[in-house]
Scaffold this motif. Structure first.
Motif, mmCIF file in Angstrom:
data_model
loop_
_atom_site.group_PDB
_atom_site.id
_atom_site.type_symbol
_atom_site.label_atom_id
_atom_site.label_comp_id
_atom_site.label_asym_id
_atom_site.label_seq_id
_atom_site.Cartn_x
_atom_site.Cartn_y
_atom_site.Cartn_z
ATOM 1 N N VAL A 16 -2.589 2.000 7.569
ATOM 2 C CA VAL A 16 -2.473 0.551 7.743
ATOM 3 C C VAL A 16 -3.554 0.100 8.719
ATOM 4 N N LEU A 19 -2.882 -2.599 11.942
ATOM 5 C CA LEU A 19 -1.479 -2.549 12.337
ATOM 6 C C LEU A 19 -1.370 -3.082 13.763
ATOM 7 N N SER A 27 1.919 -7.249 9.880
ATOM 8 C CA SER A 27 1.444 -5.869 9.686
ATOM 9 C C SER A 27 2.424 -4.855 10.270
ATOM 10 N N PHE A 73 -4.942 -5.196 6.628
ATOM 11 C CA PHE A 73 -4.447 -6.432 7.255
ATOM 12 C C PHE A 73 -5.552 -7.023 8.128
ATOM 13 N N GLN A 97 -3.953 -6.944 1.636
ATOM 14 C CA GLN A 97 -2.642 -7.572 1.767
ATOM 15 C C GLN A 97 -2.613 -9.016 1.279
ATOM 16 N N CYS A 121 1.585 -7.921 -1.167
ATOM 17 C CA CYS A 121 2.183 -7.254 -0.016
ATOM 18 C C CYS A 121 2.797 -5.929 -0.442
#
Length: 139
Positions: A16, A19, A27, A73, A97, A121
């Protein structure tokens, strides 16, 4: 073309990118959900050492394990760089995303055999997969 739900179904490890250290940010909420569903979440953050109980990495290139999905993200303007970084580590999918679209990044990733999802998402798609599975089990 593979569907996002099929990508999420086969994924086990998700890096991710972006994040947040703030658990109230999307996130962090999405990553926590995916982790609760049994996926390994690898945080990519410029300054954090640990997020969600996992070692955080400054860059994708520092991650020592295979990554199924690079879940981004970050602003769309950064997506091409993240696509190149995802290619460099041999990730299977570049996932931008919800709200993030960058056709040039998609072309870069697809040209290297990666699956690409934009403006979706991961948590919503995962919930849909779980819902479909529950419906099938009850039939």
């Amino acid at each position: 073309m593979i569907r996002p739900i099929d990508i999420i179904r086969r994924a086990r490890t998700i890096a991710v990118v972006g994040l947040s250290t703030n658990p109230a940010k999307p996130s962090a909420a999405v990553a926590a959900y995916l982790q609760q569903q049994g996926m390994r979440v690898i945080p990519v953050h410029p300054t954090a050492d640990t997020l969600l109980g996992e070692k955080a990495y400054r860059a994708l290139s520092e991650i020592p394990d295979h990554v199924d999905i690079v879940d981004v993200f970050r602003p769309a303007a950064e997506a091409e760089d993240w696509a190149r970084a995802a290619i460099a580590i041999g990730a299977d999918c570049l996932w931008l995303q919800q709200g993030i679209v960058n056709p040039a990044a998609a072309r870069i990733a697809e040209a290297h055999g990666m699956d690409v999802v934009m403006d979706e998402c991961t948590a919503i798609v995962h919930r849909e997969w779980r819902r479909q599975g529950a419906q099938q089990a009850s039939q």
